[in-house]
Design a protein around this motif. Structure first.
Motif: not given
Lengths: 139, 167
Positions: B55-66
């Motif tokens: 519903x237009x809400x983006x959830x980011x998960x996972x790994x970022x390097x920094x």
């Protein structure tokens, strides 16, 4: 058989008796083991295992540099010479003049560490000077 | 009364149709997802980041390097049309463990003197130091061997060659 296999019991023991900062590396056919033991007894135990795996330390394929972490400034240590008195010297080196002695089995206070071989200590009589770390066992 | 009939007969349907049209103009979640996938291809910072849309809400998960990669990923998604909110639950990739410290071998200069200090209380023991290798010759009592070795091993030699005769 690789050195790591030959001395597996030794490195496993090091892990199980709480050697911290343990590093085991093989280089030019010598296994270098470094770390800090929580007390003198743990270091002793490790050396017993080493002596069992390599009787009389003949193979020359291990350099095991284990320090005892309770050897810290302010701590007390027992003089563990064979039988004789421990020389207390003006500076860190056997070429330095002797300024005092501590008897076998005496207790001294550790003041500061100069290097792995020499500690500045104070005897119960109040004499201060440098003593060879090999003959000091932490309490 | 007539006014009301006019309202319900003409205006109300018009409003309903207008609302339907407006709502159908809003990008669907699947469109947003497609946009994210497109951006991801050109944004290396988003490698390892997983985005889900609801519903237009983006959830980011996972790994970022920094932290920088985390900020870039969040910003790249925020600007997509139809995104109402971005919830950034990315975790930072833990730094790799430090490589094992290289073996330190004491130079012969201090080592020779230190070995002499460590062996001086064992009159039968002779020592020689060359290129970090400590060679022990002579004789020693079995009871003294371990203590001597414990001392020598802390001097950071390259190797200890024990040729001592043990009594």
């Amino acid at each position: 058989m690789s050195l790591q296999d030959k001395y597996k019991e030794l490195t496993d023991t090091a892990g199980s008796i709480g050697i911290v900062n343990l590093q085991v590396r093989e280089q030019d056919n010598v296994l270098y083991i470094d770390g800090e033991a929580p007390n003198g007894a743990a270091k002793d135990k490790l050396w017993d295992v080493y002596g069992k795996l390599d009787p009389d330390f003949r193979s020359g394929d291990v350099v095991m540099n284990i320090n005892v972490s309770t050897m810290a400034p302010g701590a007390r240590a027992t003089v563990t010479t064979q039988t004789s008195n421990l020389n207390i010297r003006k500076g860190p080196g056997t070429d330095q003049p002797i300024v005092g002695k501590a008897a076998h089995n005496d207790t001294v206070t550790l003041i500061s560490k100069t290097n792995d071989q020499w500690w500045l200590i104070r005897t119960n009589a109040g004499e201060e000077g440098y003593a060879f770390a090999q003959y000091l066992s932490p309490q | 009364m007539r006014k009301y009939q006019w309202f319900s007969g003409r205006i109300l349907p018009a409003i309903v149709i207008a609302m339907l049209l407006l709502s159908s103009c809003k990008p669907k979640d699947s469109d947003i997802q497609a946009s994210i996938d497109a951006i991801r291809k050109t944004t290396p910072e988003m490698t390892g980041v997983v985005a889900s849309v609801s519903q237009g809400v983006v959830t980011l998960t996972g790994e970022c390097k920094d932290d920088a990669a985390k900020a870039i990923s969040e910003k790249a998604v925020t600007v997509i049309k139809g995104v109402k909110q971005v919830i950034d639950n990315c975790t930072l990739t833990p730094p790799p463990p430090p490589p094992p410290a290289s073996v330190v071998i004491a130079p012969d200069d201090p080592l020779t003197k230190e070995v002499a200090d460590a062996t001086k209380d064992y009159p039968g023991v002779h020592s020689d130091v060359k290129d970090g290798v400590v060679t022990l010759t002579g004789e020693i009592k079995r009871a003294d061997l371990k203590t001597l070795m414990m001392g020598l091993h802390t001097l950071k030699p390259k190797k200890i060659d024990n040729q001592l005769t043990i009594k």
